[in-house]
Motif scaffolding. Structure first.
Motif, short mmCIF file in Angstrom:
data_model
loop_
_atom_site.label_atom_id
_atom_site.label_comp_id
_atom_site.label_asym_id
_atom_site.label_seq_id
_atom_site.Cartn_x
_atom_site.Cartn_y
_atom_site.Cartn_z
N VAL A 181 0.78 -1.23 -0.04
CA VAL A 181 -0.12 0.15 -0.01
C VAL A 181 0.80 1.29 -0.11
O VAL A 181 0.69 2.13 -0.76
CB VAL A 181 -0.93 -0.06 1.28
N LEU A 182 2.08 1.22 0.92
CA LEU A 182 2.80 2.56 1.01
C LEU A 182 3.47 2.55 -0.65
O LEU A 182 3.69 3.77 -1.03
CB LEU A 182 3.94 1.98 1.96
N THR A 183 4.03 1.37 -1.26
CA THR A 183 4.30 1.65 -2.58
C THR A 183 3.26 2.32 -3.59
O THR A 183 3.72 3.36 -4.44
CB THR A 183 4.73 0.34 -3.35
N ARG A 184 2.09 1.96 -3.62
CA ARG A 184 1.10 2.47 -4.34
C ARG A 184 0.72 4.09 -3.86
O ARG A 184 0.77 4.97 -4.73
CB ARG A 184 0.06 1.95 -4.35
N MET A 185 0.91 4.57 -2.44
CA MET A 185 0.63 5.70 -2.16
C MET A 185 1.95 6.57 -2.57
O MET A 185 1.82 7.85 -3.19
CB MET A 185 0.71 5.95 -0.51
N ILE A 186 3.22 6.00 -2.54
CA ILE A 186 4.37 6.94 -3.07
C ILE A 186 4.26 6.97 -4.48
O ILE A 186 4.60 8.27 -5.04
CB ILE A 186 5.73 5.93 -2.79
N GLU A 187 4.05 6.05 -5.34
CA GLU A 187 4.04 6.24 -6.91
C GLU A 187 2.83 7.29 -7.33
O GLU A 187 3.10 7.73 -8.15
CB GLU A 187 3.56 4.65 -7.38
N TYR A 188 1.66 7.18 -6.68
CA TYR A 188 0.58 8.08 -6.80
C TYR A 188 1.22 9.62 -6.71
O TYR A 188 0.95 10.35 -7.56
CB TYR A 188 -0.74 7.81 -6.04
N ARG A 189 1.72 9.82 -5.36
CA ARG A 189 2.30 10.82 -5.26
C ARG A 189 3.31 11.70 -6.28
O ARG A 189 3.51 12.68 -6.43
CB ARG A 189 2.87 11.27 -3.78
N LEU A 190 4.23 10.77 -6.71
CA LEU A 190 5.12 10.89 -7.51
C LEU A 190 4.72 11.23 -9.03
O LEU A 190 4.99 12.28 -9.67
CB LEU A 190 5.99 9.85 -8.01
N LEU A 191 3.40 10.64 -9.27
CA LEU A 191 2.63 10.80 -10.53
C LEU A 191 2.67 12.46 -10.61
O LEU A 191 2.21 12.93 -11.32
CB LEU A 191 1.67 10.04 -10.96
N SER A 192 1.54 12.44 -9.17
CA SER A 192 0.88 13.92 -8.95
C SER A 192 1.95 15.01 -9.15
O SER A 192 1.69 16.00 -9.71
CB SER A 192 0.34 13.95 -7.74
N LEU A 193 3.10 14.76 -8.55
CA LEU A 193 4.11 15.64 -8.56
C LEU A 193 4.59 16.25 -10.13
O LEU A 193 4.92 17.26 -10.53
CB LEU A 193 5.37 15.43 -7.68
N VAL A 194 4.78 14.73 -10.88
CA VAL A 194 5.26 15.07 -12.29
C VAL A 194 4.52 15.82 -13.04
O VAL A 194 4.65 16.43 -14.02
CB VAL A 194 5.68 13.42 -12.60
#
Length: 201
Positions: A181-194
């Motif tokens: 779940v943490l991995t998904r949260m990190i990847e979602y936030r990375l995509l939002s930042l990009v």
């Protein structure tokens, strides 16, 4: 009959996919380095703390590989002495049980850790503690293994009597779920930042 989720490919995105992929890779590298403490927000911290609480771990650590991929660096610790670890300690990949997780990309669930000859006792000596039980699992985001998440049960060296109870398979599965779940949260936030969506949703 339930409706199926179908998202059609949009050809207009073809040209920008390589750009987005490259930007995600750059952002992940920054997060995996010194920017992790800022990026690892309160929601992510709460999720990990809750996952550690569910397995009755005394504390847990997010270890990330350094730029040379020669050391694991503690970037977050849930314990009371986190300031003595985060950004200070370095675990060489040449020894230690969590280093085995990096080498094999397989989780471990080990009890009676302090009696295991493969344990690197440097950190225990530094903190004046004994690691009795440990779960350590590979930590991935953006398509790469970035480090290790560990949860431990501890005791003071002078404590006598029974050791804390060991971890079991259910504990291992529970911490793996938390990490996923943490991995998904990190990847979602990375995509939002990009995509420039951070703070706009």
């Amino acid at each position: 009959m339930p409706e199926r989720l179908t998202v059609l490919n949009d050809d207009r995105l073809t040209a920008v996919r390589p750009i987005i992929s490259a930007r995600l890779k750059e952002a992940a590298a920054l997060v995996g380095g010194g920017a992790f403490e800022e990026f690892f927000d309160d929601t992510m911290r709460a999720l990990l703390r809750d996952g550690l609480h569910r397995i009755d771990a005394d504390e847990g650590t997010v270890w990330l590989l350094d730029a040379t991929r020669s050391f694991l660096m503690p970037r977050f610790n849930s314990g009371p002495r986190a300031a003595e670890l985060v950004g200070r300690f370095r675990q060489t990949l040449r020894s230690g049980m969590i280093s085995m997780v990096v080498a094999t990309e397989q989780p471990i669930c080990e009890n009676e850790v302090h009696k295991n000859q493969q344990q690197d006792k440097t950190l225990d000596r530094q903190l004046g503690l004994l690691t009795c039980a440990m779960i350590a699992i590979p930590f991935y985001f953006s398509g790469e293994m970035r480090g290790v998440i560990s949860g431990v049960r501890l005791k003071a060296p002078e404590e006598t009597g029974k050791e804390p109870a060991g971890f079991g398979l259910d504990d291992l599965n529970a911490l793996q779920l938390t990490a996923s779940v943490l991995t998904r949260m990190i990847e979602y936030r990375l995509l939002s930042l990009v995509l420039g969506r951070e703070g706009h949703e």
